[in-house]
Design an enzyme around this catalytic site. Structure first.
Site, PDB file in Angstrom:
ATOM      1  N   THR A 287       0.859  -1.188   0.000  1.00  0.00           N
ATOM      2  CA  THR A 287       0.000   0.000   0.000  1.00  0.00           C
ATOM      3  C   THR A 287       0.894   1.237   0.000  1.00  0.00           C
ATOM      4  O   THR A 287       1.768   1.371   0.864  1.00  0.00           O
ATOM      5  CB  THR A 287      -0.916   0.020   1.237  1.00  0.00           C
ATOM      6  OG1 THR A 287      -1.662  -1.193   1.273  1.00  0.00           O
ATOM      7  CG2 THR A 287      -1.878   1.201   1.180  1.00  0.00           C
ATOM      8  N   TYR A 288       0.702   2.083  -0.984  1.00  0.00           N
ATOM      9  CA  TYR A 288       1.469   3.328  -1.093  1.00  0.00           C
ATOM     10  C   TYR A 288       0.619   4.486  -0.588  1.00  0.00           C
ATOM     11  O   TYR A 288      -0.592   4.533  -0.838  1.00  0.00           O
ATOM     12  CB  TYR A 288       1.869   3.575  -2.542  1.00  0.00           C
ATOM     13  CG  TYR A 288       2.940   2.617  -3.016  1.00  0.00           C
ATOM     14  CD1 TYR A 288       4.285   2.952  -2.923  1.00  0.00           C
ATOM     15  CD2 TYR A 288       2.599   1.365  -3.527  1.00  0.00           C
ATOM     16  CE1 TYR A 288       5.271   2.073  -3.325  1.00  0.00           C
ATOM     17  CE2 TYR A 288       3.587   0.471  -3.929  1.00  0.00           C
ATOM     18  CZ  TYR A 288       4.915   0.825  -3.829  1.00  0.00           C
ATOM     19  OH  TYR A 288       5.887  -0.042  -4.217  1.00  0.00           O
TER      20      TYR A 288
END
Lengths: 180, 180
Positions: A35-36
């Site tokens: 997850t960015y």
């Protein structure tokens, strides 16, 4: 410490055979969900930074790591400063980031089949919605960046792949491009 | 989950005797070094938030935790939202925060002698540059904040201490006040 990476798009079956005949060591397969995050005070797309939570499931159980990636220091090999540490609970860290104003921007799901070849890590990546890639990686001190990059290119050639076909865009970038 | 805390300034010797005669359970002593961070995009002093890395050494080895504290939701008992998770390496997380623009603002060093009394945690705190304090703590759901606060006040009275002498300022705040 810097991370030198060379990545090309390539079907995995032929590469697996070359790895086997070159005597590469099988280092196991993991599943990663990355997850960015977007930052509240900087545009990471503009500053060329990234903040990521990686949930990884492998044969030895699951782990979570948080990673900061700095801007490119050497464009040719996609070398960046990476700082990383393990965390106990991905959801709690996500909640802390959320409270501080960071928000999830994109998710990348990978299956990664890893080998070790002449001290380089070779990874056969299957990326959800993108397809199959091969990546050669090695850590390097700033003074060793160029020689490490050449070594990575040699490993790609050994595998029957062409380093000139290097894809410099990250999986995240490719996914964002493909969704536009 | 919320953390209800009541804290008073008190010498430890008399409180130790009361804890012993009340049958409190000794839960061990730890040493904590807390580093509080300033944010690049908000003034935490104004928003009443905190971001902390806590290095803790106890009899079972050393651990690191990162904690976000939200603004007060109930001033009387100093109740806040707390989100916390363990991290593998304090220095790496410090470097990640630094790269993101967060900077160390203050350090609080404590020795904490912990007891459990009627399900409440009673902590005898010795704070570098501040002196001796006693803190009674318990987690609570939002719906239980008031009854939990009353229970904490009762525990203080059991120990011969006066909940009306509660200090609402954090150790960090007391240290910052004393350095002005």
């Amino acid at each position: 410490m810097y991370e030198v990476e060379l990545k090309v798009r390539a079907g995995h079956e032929a590469v697996r055979q070359r790895l086997s005949s070159l005597g590469a060591e099988d280092a196991g397969t993991v599943r990663q969900i990355d997850t960015y995050y977007d930052a509240p005070h900087r545009d990471f797309a503009e500053t060329d930074e990234a903040l990521r939570i990686r949930r990884e499931e492998g044969e030895d159980g699951s782990t979570t790591r948080v990673t900061y990636k700095g801007p490119l220091v050497e464009a040719e090999s996609k070398s960046r400063r990476e700082i990383e540490t393990g965390v106990d609970d991905a959801d709690d860290l996500d909640s802390i980031l959320d409270a501080l104003g960071f928000s999830p921007a994109a998710v990348v799901e990978k299956e990664r089949e890893r080998y070790v070849l002449d001290d380089y890590t070779v990874t056969l990546d299957s990326i959800a919605d993108l397809g199959e890639f091969v990546e050669v990686e090695h850590e390097a001190l700033e003074s060793d960046l160029e020689s490490t990059r050449e070594g990575a290119a040699d490993r790609l050639r050994d595998l029957g792949l062409d380093p000139d076909e290097q894809i410099r865009t990250s999986y995240l970038g490719l996914l964002l491009d493909s969704s536009q």
